[in-house]
Enzyme design. Structure first.
Site, PDB file in Angstrom:
ATOM      1  N   TYR A 142       0.213   4.803  -1.245  1.00 33.77           N
ATOM      2  CA  TYR A 142       0.678   3.756  -2.632  1.00 33.77           C
ATOM      3  C   TYR A 142       0.962   2.716  -2.712  1.00 33.77           C
ATOM      4  CZ  TYR A 142       4.701   3.264  -6.275  1.00 33.77           C
ATOM      5  OH  TYR A 142       5.198   2.482  -7.497  1.00 33.77           O
ATOM      6  N   GLY A 278       5.928   6.783   5.663  1.00 34.54           N
ATOM      7  CA  GLY A 278       5.778   5.637   4.274  1.00 34.54           C
ATOM      8  C   GLY A 278       6.778   4.891   4.145  1.00 34.54           C
TER       9      GLY A 278
HETATM   10  P1  NAD Z   1       7.249   7.934 -14.416  1.00 31.59           P
HETATM   11  O1  NAD Z   1       6.537   8.525 -14.168  1.00 31.59           O
HETATM   12  O2  NAD Z   1       8.448   8.141 -15.375  1.00 31.59           O
HETATM   13  O3  NAD Z   1       6.417   6.591 -15.985  1.00 31.59           O
HETATM   14  C1  NAD Z   1       5.031   6.878 -15.608  1.00 31.59           C
HETATM   15  C2  NAD Z   1       4.557   6.701 -16.611  1.00 31.59           C
HETATM   16  O4  NAD Z   1       2.329   6.891 -16.511  1.00 31.59           O
HETATM   17  C3  NAD Z   1       5.344   8.566 -17.115  1.00 31.59           C
HETATM   18  O5  NAD Z   1       5.169   8.664 -18.571  1.00 31.59           O
HETATM   19  C4  NAD Z   1       3.904   9.237 -17.216  1.00 31.59           C
HETATM   20  O6  NAD Z   1       3.559  10.306 -17.384  1.00 31.59           O
HETATM   21  C5  NAD Z   1       2.375   8.436 -17.114  1.00 31.59           C
HETATM   22  N1  NAD Z   1       0.834   8.522 -16.288  1.00 31.59           N
HETATM   23  C6  NAD Z   1       0.610   9.177 -15.233  1.00 31.59           C
HETATM   24  N2  NAD Z   1      -0.052   9.554 -14.689  1.00 31.59           N
HETATM   25  C7  NAD Z   1      -1.133   8.894 -15.782  1.00 31.59           C
HETATM   26  C8  NAD Z   1      -2.594   8.577 -16.279  1.00 31.59           C
HETATM   27  N3  NAD Z   1      -4.038   9.244 -15.278  1.00 31.59           N
HETATM   28  N4  NAD Z   1      -2.710   8.337 -17.447  1.00 31.59           N
HETATM   29  C9  NAD Z   1      -1.519   7.906 -18.532  1.00 31.59           C
HETATM   30  N5  NAD Z   1      -0.674   8.296 -18.592  1.00 31.59           N
HETATM   31  C10 NAD Z   1       0.283   8.177 -17.126  1.00 31.59           C
HETATM   32  O7  NAD Z   1       7.728   6.257 -13.470  1.00 31.59           O
HETATM   33  P2  NAD Z   1       8.469   4.710 -13.718  1.00 31.59           P
HETATM   34  O8  NAD Z   1      10.196   5.380 -12.585  1.00 31.59           O
HETATM   35  O9  NAD Z   1       8.964   4.672 -14.817  1.00 31.59           O
HETATM   36  O10 NAD Z   1       7.573   4.198 -13.586  1.00 31.59           O
HETATM   37  C11 NAD Z   1       6.595   3.449 -13.920  1.00 31.59           C
HETATM   38  C12 NAD Z   1       5.798   2.761 -13.263  1.00 31.59           C
HETATM   39  O11 NAD Z   1       6.164   1.759 -12.644  1.00 31.59           O
HETATM   40  C13 NAD Z   1       5.204   3.279 -12.314  1.00 31.59           C
HETATM   41  O12 NAD Z   1       3.059   2.378 -12.524  1.00 31.59           O
HETATM   42  C14 NAD Z   1       5.315   2.867 -11.333  1.00 31.59           C
HETATM   43  O13 NAD Z   1       4.339   3.280  -9.801  1.00 31.59           O
HETATM   44  C15 NAD Z   1       5.836   1.659 -11.153  1.00 31.59           C
HETATM   45  N6  NAD Z   1       7.185   1.307 -10.579  1.00 31.59           N
HETATM   46  C16 NAD Z   1       8.749   2.033 -10.400  1.00 31.59           C
HETATM   47  C17 NAD Z   1       9.439   1.789  -9.811  1.00 31.59           C
HETATM   48  C18 NAD Z   1      10.550   2.668 -10.095  1.00 31.59           C
HETATM   49  O14 NAD Z   1      11.675   3.062  -8.980  1.00 31.59           O
HETATM   50  N7  NAD Z   1      10.692   3.657 -10.874  1.00 31.59           N
HETATM   51  C19 NAD Z   1       9.058   0.104  -9.675  1.00 31.59           C
HETATM   52  C20 NAD Z   1       8.349  -0.135  -9.128  1.00 31.59           C
HETATM   53  C21 NAD Z   1       6.779   0.265  -9.581  1.00 31.59           C
HETATM   54  C1  UD1 Z   2      10.615   3.522  -4.910  1.00 32.90           C
HETATM   55  C2  UD1 Z   2      10.181   4.056  -6.806  1.00 32.90           C
HETATM   56  C3  UD1 Z   2       8.626   3.440  -6.414  1.00 32.90           C
HETATM   57  C4  UD1 Z   2       9.079   2.165  -6.335  1.00 32.90           C
HETATM   58  C5  UD1 Z   2       9.019   1.752  -5.550  1.00 32.90           C
HETATM   59  C6  UD1 Z   2       9.595   0.405  -5.039  1.00 32.90           C
HETATM   60  C7  UD1 Z   2       9.913   6.724  -6.816  1.00 32.90           C
HETATM   61  C8  UD1 Z   2       9.651   7.453  -7.045  1.00 32.90           C
HETATM   62  N1  UD1 Z   2       9.579   5.095  -6.160  1.00 32.90           N
HETATM   63  O1  UD1 Z   2      10.346   3.769  -3.915  1.00 32.90           O
HETATM   64  O2  UD1 Z   2       7.899   4.059  -7.779  1.00 32.90           O
HETATM   65  O3  UD1 Z   2       7.342   1.626  -6.264  1.00 32.90           O
HETATM   66  O4  UD1 Z   2      10.742   2.402  -5.225  1.00 32.90           O
HETATM   67  O5  UD1 Z   2      11.050  -0.500  -5.751  1.00 32.90           O
HETATM   68  O6  UD1 Z   2      10.669   5.877  -8.300  1.00 32.90           O
HETATM   69  N2  UD1 Z   2      15.807   9.880  -0.593  1.00 32.90           N
HETATM   70  C9  UD1 Z   2      16.494  10.556  -0.202  1.00 32.90           C
HETATM   71  N3  UD1 Z   2      16.606  11.669  -0.419  1.00 32.90           N
HETATM   72  C10 UD1 Z   2      16.517  12.039  -1.701  1.00 32.90           C
HETATM   73  C11 UD1 Z   2      15.064  11.360  -2.350  1.00 32.90           C
HETATM   74  C12 UD1 Z   2      15.260  10.078  -1.389  1.00 32.90           C
HETATM   75  O7  UD1 Z   2      17.119  10.342   1.000  1.00 32.90           O
HETATM   76  O8  UD1 Z   2      16.143  12.787  -2.632  1.00 32.90           O
HETATM   77  C13 UD1 Z   2      15.424   8.478   0.513  1.00 32.90           C
HETATM   78  C14 UD1 Z   2      14.060   8.240   0.660  1.00 32.90           C
HETATM   79  O9  UD1 Z   2      13.717   8.880   1.535  1.00 32.90           O
HETATM   80  C15 UD1 Z   2      14.242   6.355   0.745  1.00 32.90           C
HETATM   81  C16 UD1 Z   2      14.860   6.064  -0.254  1.00 32.90           C
HETATM   82  O10 UD1 Z   2      15.467   7.083  -0.947  1.00 32.90           O
HETATM   83  O11 UD1 Z   2      14.102   5.648   1.834  1.00 32.90           O
HETATM   84  C17 UD1 Z   2      14.865   5.404  -2.131  1.00 32.90           C
HETATM   85  O12 UD1 Z   2      12.717   6.255  -1.903  1.00 32.90           O
HETATM   86  P1  UD1 Z   2      12.329   6.684  -3.464  1.00 32.90           P
HETATM   87  O13 UD1 Z   2      13.359   6.334  -4.641  1.00 32.90           O
HETATM   88  O14 UD1 Z   2      11.695   7.951  -3.147  1.00 32.90           O
HETATM   89  O15 UD1 Z   2      12.034   5.195  -3.454  1.00 32.90           O
HETATM   90  P2  UD1 Z   2      10.916   4.376  -2.221  1.00 32.90           P
HETATM   91  O16 UD1 Z   2      10.134   4.861  -1.498  1.00 32.90           O
HETATM   92  O17 UD1 Z   2      11.670   3.695  -2.209  1.00 32.90           O
END
Ligand code: NAD
Ligand code: UD1
Length: 324
Positions: A142, A278
């Site tokens: 990722y 990872g």
């Molecule tokens: P999310 O899964 O809620 O949002 C992702 C959205 O993209 C969803 O609505 C999904 O349906 C859509 N999507 C996925 N694959 C697609 C495709 N092939 N074509 C069109 N739409 C598609 O997740 P989120 O937490 O809102 O994450 C949004 C973005 O931010 C992602 O790119 C993720 O990698 C990135 N990101 C998230 C975090 C976090 O902490 N949540 C941190 C860093 C980066």
């Molecule tokens: C998350 C986001 C990723 C984003 C990244 C940047 C998700 C799924 N992943 O990664 O998109 O790019 O932050 O900030 O939103 N854990 C537990 N129990 C659980 C689930 C998770 O212990 O049930 C632990 C995991 O092992 C990890 C930590 O919690 O150590 C955070 O996990 P997770 O929220 O999945 O995110 P990241 O891998 O940090």
């Protein structure tokens, strides 16, 4: 004249908040999403919705039928763990999807692209808090796909051979949390998972010893930074950290979630399992660049944000429990 914004992934957690904020700021908003993890009902009223897959160039081009002034490319597969199950799929959604969006921007002469990058590109950084100047060394597929996407948009932003202006900004988001984070999806962010566990009276599972730490930032703070960047020239061509600047261990997070619900660990509600591949050990954002370029100052403390998210989650749990 009304400016147009395209939000890919606007049916998801972060994208729906961003689409909402852009509408409030007066943009005409189109959302492109394949609904693979997003929900149609999260697309704000007032936004146009197109169902499509960013891996298909034709689907992306359809969203550019009326060329946007700004594109927020948020769509992506967001799970570190799933990238180990299927690295090729992860790469195609996150990297090929971004190349398609980039291609459509250049063809439509869209001048501005904002990208959802991630702190996972840092891997195990040599110091904390992490500044953007540290070399990326992802430890998950990722992280590799996010790094590829980020570099592709930023190098395009540096090109001098393009016929029209094109400027990109990538946001290296840390752990974003808040309302509309999934409470059911085991592949979504940890805070939503823990809240869902607690509200459904399930056991909480910690992967590893729980002493790994993360920087949690509320989604309101994140989307404000995205929209502040649109016209801010100092952010053009840059990758910028977005976090809270503070870190908390997963053990402490579990205790905070239980406490907020008036509970503790008694009754064996918390169990430990093997660490996942990872998994980064410690992460915390250096926000100097975000402050300098965007005047970024996180406004939502973890305590307040947790309270707000829990209130929303209780509402979700209550409506799920009601008869249809
Ligand atoms: P999310 O899964 O809620 O949002 C992702 C959205 O993209 C969803 O609505 C999904 O349906 C859509 N999507 C996925 N694959 C697609 C495709 N092939 N074509 C069109 N739409 C598609 O997740 P989120 O937490 O809102 O994450 C949004 C973005 O931010 C992602 O790119 C993720 O990698 C990135 N990101 C998230 C975090 C976090 O902490 N949540 C941190 C860093 C980066
Ligand atoms: C998350 C986001 C990723 C984003 C990244 C940047 C998700 C799924 N992943 O990664 O998109 O790019 O932050 O900030 O939103 N854990 C537990 N129990 C659980 C689930 C998770 O212990 O049930 C632990 C995991 O092992 C990890 C930590 O919690 O150590 C955070 O996990 P997770 O929220 O999945 O995110 P990241 O891998 O940090």
């Amino acid at each position: 004249m009304t400016r147009r914004a395209l939000v890919t992934g606007g049916a998801g957690f972060i994208g729906s908040h961003l689409a909402e904020r852009l509408l409030r700021l007066g943009y005409a908003v189109t959302v492109l999403d394949d609904l693979s993890s997003g929900l149609r009902e999260y697309v704000p009223a007032g936004a146009d919705f197109l169902r499509g897959d960013v891996r298909r160039l034709g689907d992306v081009q359809a969203a550019f039928a009326r060329p946007p002034d700004v594109v927020a490319h948020v769509a992506g597969q967001a799970s570190t763990v799933r990238s180990f199950d299927d690295p090729g799929w992860d790469l195609s959604v996150n990297a090929v999807g971004t190349l398609n969006v980039l291609h459509a921007c250049l063809a439509a002469r869209t001048p501005r692209l904002l990208l959802a990058s991630s702190m996972t590109i840092y891997g195990h950084p040599e110091r904390l808090p992490v500044p953007e100047s540290l070399p990326p060394r992802p430890i998950s597929y990722y992280g590799v796909s996010k790094w590829a996407a980020e570099r592709a948009v930023l190098l395009t932003s540096e090109r001098t051979d393009l016929p029209a202006p094109f400027r990109a900004t990538a946001f290296r988001m840390f752990n974003v949390y808040g309302e509309r984070q999934s409470l059911e999806n085991p592949y979504q962010g940890v805070l939503g998972i823990f809240l869902g566990n607690v509200l459904r009276d399930e056991r909480i599972r910690i992967f590893g010893d729980g002493e790994q730490s993360r920087d949690f930032v509320h989604v309101d703070d994140v989307v404000r930074a995205w929209t502040d960047a649109i016209d801010r020239e100092a952010s053009f061509g840059k990758a910028i950290n977005l976090g809270s600047g503070e870190r908390i261990s997963i053990n402490a997070l579990v205790d905070a979630v239980l406490r907020a619900q008036g509970r503790d660990r008694s009754g064996g509600v918390v169990e430990y399992g093997p660490a996942r591949p990872g998994d980064q050990r410690h992460m915390c954002a250096d926000l100097s660049l975000a402050r300098e370029v965007l005047g970024f100052q996180p406004a939502v403390s973890l305590d307040d944000g947790l309270e707000r998210t829990l209130a929303w989650a209780r509402g979700q749990a209550a409506s799920a429990g009601r008869a249809p």
